[in-house]
Write a protein that holds these residues in place. Structure first.
Motif, short mmCIF file in Angstrom:
data_model
loop_
_atom_site.label_atom_id
_atom_site.label_comp_id
_atom_site.label_asym_id
_atom_site.label_seq_id
_atom_site.Cartn_x
_atom_site.Cartn_y
_atom_site.Cartn_z
N UNK A 186 0.95 -1.31 0.04
CA UNK A 186 -0.11 -0.03 -0.21
C UNK A 186 1.03 0.90 0.10
N UNK A 187 2.05 0.92 -0.02
CA UNK A 187 3.06 2.18 0.01
C UNK A 187 2.95 2.97 -1.21
N UNK A 188 3.21 1.84 -1.65
CA UNK A 188 2.94 2.18 -3.62
C UNK A 188 1.73 3.22 -3.82
N UNK A 246 6.81 4.73 4.14
CA UNK A 246 6.08 4.03 5.26
C UNK A 246 4.68 3.79 5.67
N UNK A 247 4.10 3.42 5.05
CA UNK A 247 2.36 3.69 4.65
C UNK A 247 2.87 2.06 4.51
N UNK A 248 1.87 1.65 5.88
CA UNK A 248 1.05 0.44 5.96
C UNK A 248 0.11 -0.57 4.76
N UNK A 249 -1.07 0.22 5.38
CA UNK A 249 -2.23 -0.11 3.97
C UNK A 249 -3.04 0.94 3.71
N UNK A 250 -4.61 0.70 3.32
CA UNK A 250 -4.57 1.89 2.50
C UNK A 250 -5.19 3.10 3.75
N UNK A 251 -5.08 2.77 4.98
CA UNK A 251 -5.20 4.28 5.54
C UNK A 251 -4.81 5.20 5.52
N UNK A 252 -3.03 5.31 5.02
CA UNK A 252 -2.01 6.39 4.68
C UNK A 252 -1.76 6.40 5.70
N UNK A 253 -1.41 5.67 6.81
CA UNK A 253 -0.88 5.95 7.80
C UNK A 253 0.99 5.96 8.02
N UNK A 254 1.45 6.65 8.67
CA UNK A 254 3.41 6.55 8.58
C UNK A 254 3.55 6.74 10.11
N UNK A 255 5.00 7.15 9.99
CA UNK A 255 5.51 7.52 11.75
C UNK A 255 6.70 7.43 10.84
#
Length: 305
Positions: free
Chosen positions: A1-3, A29-38
């Motif tokens: 999902x980061x792509x 660093x986004x992990x899924x479709x929520x587009x949340x990163x750290x």
């Protein structure tokens, strides 16, 4: 999902320069479709090759533009800041809905719905796999636990109240003294480093027993032993104070080399050894005079005892 998040940045974000690099680093660093990163300031500065102040200014620019959203209720690995790309999340959610519509088996003509301008609600449970969790709420000061270590770095051991003094009146402040400690010579002082001048040292019972066992008392006699002791004290008067044990060993060595009364030695010769005379003194032969001088030289203190 980061792509998907990176593709949105490349194709739709209006950010430029360092702000664009920062946004791409966060999207990576986004992990899924929520587009949340750290991310942290230091990690972003390292990845973009920019200074921390430049990265901070870029983050402010992205937040003001709406390309980025900071979620204070969440925390990432190593207490890093959690961000969300809200516009990218809306685009990803819309693409997912369109995919579901295309895959539907019914022949009903889909109804066009206006695109949502609000990102979907977060599913926090799905973010735990990426090390993102709810930030712990600090406890109130009244119920909070006391720190294990004081802020000053010193021990939190409670000091003794003032005025208490020594609770055991029968015990000296320096500790319990050995009952067998001789008060005169202080050989076993609790400090472990008691020293005395040679003139204050007295022959202890062990040393006196040694003189009898080694035959020095019989050889010198009481008077000769007293004269040898006086001579030792005269020679050691200028020496630095030593422990009782050191004086006892030195005194024994002196007594062992001392001659019996009537046996002349260098100190007994006229003029401190007969050095001013040309012949044997006291009726001694030349060989006896030489031997007496040799013994006296061995007895003479060197200052290194």
């Amino acid at each position: 999902m980061s792509s998907d998040a990176r593709d949105w940045v490349w194709e739709h974000s209006s950010s430029r320069g360092t702000a664009r690099l920062v946004l791409l680093s966060i999207a990576d660093r986004v992990g899924d479709g929520q587009c949340v990163s750290w991310a942290s300031l230091s990690s972003l500065a390292k990845r973009t090759r920019a200074s921390v102040s430049t990265v901070r200014a870029a983050l402010d620019q992205l937040l003001d533009a709406g390309d980025l959203e900071q979620i204070d209720a969440l925390t990432g690995p190593q207490r890093s800041t959690v961000y969300r790309l809200p516009l990218a999340a809306i685009a990803v959610a819309e693409a997912a809905r369109n995919q579901d519509t295309d895959d539907a088996d019914d022949a009903v003509e889909p109804v066009d719905e206006p695109e949502s301008e609000v990102a979907p609600a977060l599913r926090i449970s799905a973010l735990r796999r990426y090390g993102i969790r709810l930030r712990e709420v600090p406890e109130s000061p009244a119920r909070g636990r006391k720190p294990a270590v004081a802020e000053s770095g010193r021990s939190r051991r409670k000091p003794a109240p003032r005025g208490t003094g020594n609770r055991h009146k029968d015990v000296p402040e320096t500790g319990i003294q050995n009952q067998s400690e001789p008060e005169l010579n202080r050989r076993y002082s609790s400090s472990g480093a008691a020293v005395t001048p040679a003139g204050d040292w007295r022959v202890d019972p062990d040393t006196h027993t040694w003189t009898r066992q080694q035959g020095h008392l019989d050889r010198l006699g009481e008077e000769g032993l007293a004269l040898a002791d006086a001579k030792w004290r005269a020679h050691r008067a200028g020496h630095r104070p030593r422990s009782a044990g050191a004086w006892a060993a030195d005194w024994r060595s002196w007594i062992a080399r001392e001659h019996a009364p009537g046996r002349p030695n260098l100190r007994a010769l006229p003029g401190g050894g007969g050095g001013g005379g040309t012949g044997p003194a006291g009726g001694m032969t030349r060989a006896e005079a030489h031997m007496a001088a040799l013994h006296a030289a061995l007895d003479e203190p060197t200052g290194t005892e």
